[in-house]
Design a protein around this motif. Structure first.
Motif, PDB file in Angstrom:
ATOM      1  N   VAL A 293      67.869  38.202 100.437  1.00  0.00           N
ATOM      2  CA  VAL A 293      67.658  37.433  99.209  1.00  0.00           C
ATOM      3  C   VAL A 293      66.623  38.119  98.321  1.00  0.00           C
ATOM      4  O   VAL A 293      65.819  38.928  98.793  1.00  0.00           O
ATOM      5  N   ASP A 294      66.666  37.771  97.064  1.00  0.00           N
ATOM      6  CA  ASP A 294      65.644  38.222  96.129  1.00  0.00           C
ATOM      7  C   ASP A 294      64.319  37.571  96.538  1.00  0.00           C
ATOM      8  O   ASP A 294      64.242  36.346  96.598  1.00  0.00           O
ATOM      9  N   PRO A 295      63.274  38.373  96.832  1.00  0.00           N
ATOM     10  CA  PRO A 295      62.033  37.773  97.338  1.00  0.00           C
ATOM     11  C   PRO A 295      61.392  36.801  96.341  1.00  0.00           C
ATOM     12  O   PRO A 295      60.669  35.897  96.745  1.00  0.00           O
ATOM     13  N   LYS A 296      61.656  36.978  95.068  1.00  0.00           N
ATOM     14  CA  LYS A 296      61.031  36.082  94.077  1.00  0.00           C
ATOM     15  C   LYS A 296      61.853  34.816  93.870  1.00  0.00           C
ATOM     16  O   LYS A 296      61.341  33.710  93.938  1.00  0.00           O
ATOM     17  N   THR A 297      63.162  34.965  93.621  1.00  0.00           N
ATOM     18  CA  THR A 297      63.974  33.797  93.265  1.00  0.00           C
ATOM     19  C   THR A 297      64.640  33.154  94.475  1.00  0.00           C
ATOM     20  O   THR A 297      65.080  32.005  94.404  1.00  0.00           O
ATOM     21  N   GLY A 298      64.744  33.871  95.575  1.00  0.00           N
ATOM     22  CA  GLY A 298      65.417  33.327  96.755  1.00  0.00           C
ATOM     23  C   GLY A 298      66.935  33.391  96.659  1.00  0.00           C
ATOM     24  O   GLY A 298      67.645  32.920  97.544  1.00  0.00           O
ATOM     25  N   GLU A 299      67.447  33.995  95.593  1.00  0.00           N
ATOM     26  CA  GLU A 299      68.889  34.080  95.410  1.00  0.00           C
ATOM     27  C   GLU A 299      69.517  35.079  96.391  1.00  0.00           C
ATOM     28  O   GLU A 299      68.953  36.142  96.637  1.00  0.00           O
ATOM     29  N   GLN A 300      70.692  34.726  96.911  1.00  0.00           N
ATOM     30  CA  GLN A 300      71.376  35.630  97.843  1.00  0.00           C
ATOM     31  C   GLN A 300      71.796  36.916  97.137  1.00  0.00           C
ATOM     32  O   GLN A 300      72.312  36.877  96.027  1.00  0.00           O
ATOM     33  N   LEU A 301      71.576  38.036  97.804  1.00  0.00           N
ATOM     34  CA  LEU A 301      71.998  39.314  97.247  1.00  0.00           C
ATOM     35  C   LEU A 301      73.192  39.833  98.036  1.00  0.00           C
ATOM     36  O   LEU A 301      73.434  39.417  99.167  1.00  0.00           O
ATOM     37  N   GLY A 302      73.911  40.749  97.427  1.00  0.00           N
ATOM     38  CA  GLY A 302      75.120  41.268  98.067  1.00  0.00           C
ATOM     39  C   GLY A 302      74.823  42.396  99.039  1.00  0.00           C
ATOM     40  O   GLY A 302      73.688  42.861  99.167  1.00  0.00           O
TER      41      GLY A 302
END
Ligand SMILES: [Zn+2]
Lengths: 433, 137
Positions: free
Chosen positions: A266-275
């Protein structure tokens, strides 16, 4: 060679089915048996029925190191203490200690994972495994100990430190495998040379399994060149159990055993899943742990995932060598700097040795100043002032281009910087903030 | 041609003492000596009587030490002597990277120099008959 061939080579579709089934069971269990998770799920507006497939994973809230600290010691445990058979604890370099617990089954899964890893590095019952990780509350020593015994290897449980003894026993007993931190391996090699022992020719050491701190591909090359061994990366944290995942002989990432662990980045700042292939923070959901199950655990380690089947025949996904830690990161003049990036640059210079320190100061005008002290290689020939000045400048330029921040480079005599027997602490932050 | 020992030292108290202590351990006499200094560090250069022993002991003690080929020039004690040497080398396009002088009871004044082209320098200096061909002990 495989430890558990039917699982290690299982089709990715079948693995996915196992993961889905186990994820649903995990969510149900922690909801029913852990007050901590029940409250978390409720706050996020989720019930176990909302989690049907792996696609639903991102609906679940994260858990973090701070949760473990806030609920110290047993607040996140999901079994009664009567079922716990072991504790480990981390010293808490950044705060309160954290305690982790294991049921018998948790220990079995941990050791099973590491057995698969050891065999994938070519370790077998013919090997003598020198375990130079710390024994005790740290998971490194005992984890390797039980896994190496289980595959039938002979274990030398020497623990960390006592460097002269390490080398004597390595030579006299004919250790073929060593497990320790990469920085300790470099120190061992250096110490051995001082004792007149050449690890490459005077010992039978052939494999090293190194972890517990981020290290670079260049460090691997140096270790292999200096000692003639084949060096493998291992990953794991006490919260996940201990050392769990290693590289295989392909050395193209570390296999994460998907039947027991579900990973995302995940993006460490937003927590969004990355590919797949995108760099970010590794997040792990434990699918089999009982005493301390972790749902979407933020490891703080930066890496990326490779899903494709490995040429070694294993179908389990791989994480790439850890690039750094979100909490090792230092911010210098507003720019994120990872010690591993610095190491990566330094190791490209044959004129330099392996040991370095990063020192941060804040000047009177409020500007941060980063100094990188690095030892010269013993082989470097120095005669002209310009030999040093040019070297320092080339290193500083290279650091600038990689880090985007200027660092003062100071070369020092070999053997003068601090050595580490456990995890290296290479950042000295003297800024008063 | 002479072998010079160069030692990298950080600019910290006691570093020169550490180097000379090691030399004393192998009973080495320093014949010529200079420190080039640049901020955080310096380079000690010296010509000693027992070059190999001195090199080994420093190396073993963890110093970054190297042996460098340098040439020594005998300079007569008269005005213009050094000028002639420097000019001849300059005319031959030989660059002097650094130099330092020493005197002893035994020899004439000697100048130790490192040049960018040692063969060419030797040719020029031999022709002028100022190249020191002896050994230092
Ligand atoms: Zn593989």
């Amino acid at each position: 060679m495989y430890w558990n061939p039917s699982i290690e080579r299982m089709s990715q579709d079948d693995l996915r089915l196992i993961q889905e089934r186990k994820l649903r069971a995990l969510v149900r269990t922690v909801y029913d048996y852990s007050q901590f998770y029940r409250e978390r799920f409720k706050a996020a507006g989720i019930t176990p029925d909302d989690i049907k497939s792996l696609e639903d994973l991102s609906k679940l809230p994260f858990t973090k190191k701070s949760d473990l600290r806030d609920t110290y010691p047993f607040g996140m445990f999901a079994v009664p203490l009567s079922q716990v058979v072991r504790f480990h604890a981390s010293s808490g370099t950044t705060g309160k200690p954290t305690v982790v617990g294991y049921t018998t089954n948790d220990i079995n899964v941990w050791i099973e994972s590491l057995c698969r890893g050891l065999v994938s590095c070519g370790v077998s019952n013919k090997d003598i495994v020198q375990i130079a990780y710390g024994y005790g509350l740290f998971t490194g020593g005992l984890g390797f100990h039980y896994a190496a015994e289980k595959i039938g290897a002979a274990v030398l449980p020497i623990s960390a430190g006592n460097t002269q003894r390490q080398i004597e026993l390595m030579r006299d007993l004919g250790s073929t495998v060593i497990a320790c931190t990469p920085s300790y391996m470099l120190y061992l090699a250096e110490f051995a040379a001082k004792m007149g022992v050449d690890i490459a020719s005077d010992t039978k050491l052939r494999v090293g399994i190194f972890g517990a701190e981020p290290w670079s591909e260049e460090t691997r090359k140096r270790i292999e060149k200096k000692t003639g061994i084949s060096a493998f990366d291992v990953y794991g944290t006490s919260e996940l159990s201990g050392p769990l995942f290693t590289e295989c002989l392909e050395k193209c990432g570390l296999h994460v055993w998907a039947d027991h662990f579900l990973i995302e980045v995940v993006d460490p700042k937003t927590g969004e899943q990355l590919g797949e292939g995108e760099k970010g923070e590794l997040v792990v959901t434990t699918l089999s742990k009982e005493a301390l199950p972790l749902v979407r655990w933020r490891t703080g380690d930066l890496t990326y995932i490779e899903m494709e089947k490995c040429s070694c025949g294993r179908t389990h996904p791989r994480i790439m060598r850890i690039l750094g830690r979100t909490d090792d990161m230092v911010i210098v003049r507003g720019i994120n700097v990872f010690p591993s990036q610095v190491e990566h640059v330094l190791m490209r210079f044959p004129e330099l040795g392996e040991h370095y320190m990063i020192i941060l100061d804040r000047k009177e005008d409020g500007l941060d100043e980063m100094t990188v002290q690095v030892e010269l290689s013993e082989k470097f020939k120095v005669d002209r002032i310009s030999d040093i000045i040019e070297l320092e400048k080339r290193v500083a330029d290279e650091l600038k281009s990689v880090l985007n921040v200027w660092a003062k480079v100071e070369v020092v005599n070999p053997g003068t910087l601090q050595r580490f027997e456990g995890k290296a602490k290479r950042v000295l932050d003297r800024r008063k903030i | 041609m002479l072998k010079q020992i160069s030692v990298f030292v950080e600019n910290k108290p006691g570093r020169l003492a550490a180097v000379t202590e090691k030399l004393n351990e192998v009973k080495t006499n320093i014949r010529a000596f200079t420190i080039a200094e640049a901020g955080d560090f310096g380079i000690i250069r010296m010509v000693v009587d027992k070059t190999q022993e001195a090199y080994e002991v420093l190396k073993k003690s963890g110093f970054t030490v190297s042996l460098t080929d340098v040439i020594a020039v005998e300079v007569e004690d008269r005005p213009g002597a050094l000028y002639e040497i420097a000019k001849s080398l300059g005319d031959a396009n030989v660059n002097i990277e650094y130099c330092y002088a020493f005197t002893s009871g035994k020899h004439k004044a000697l100048i130790i120099m490192r040049v960018n082209d040692i063969e060419k320098a030797k040719a020029v200096l031999s022709k002028m008959d100022v190249l020191f061909k002896g050994s230092i002990d």
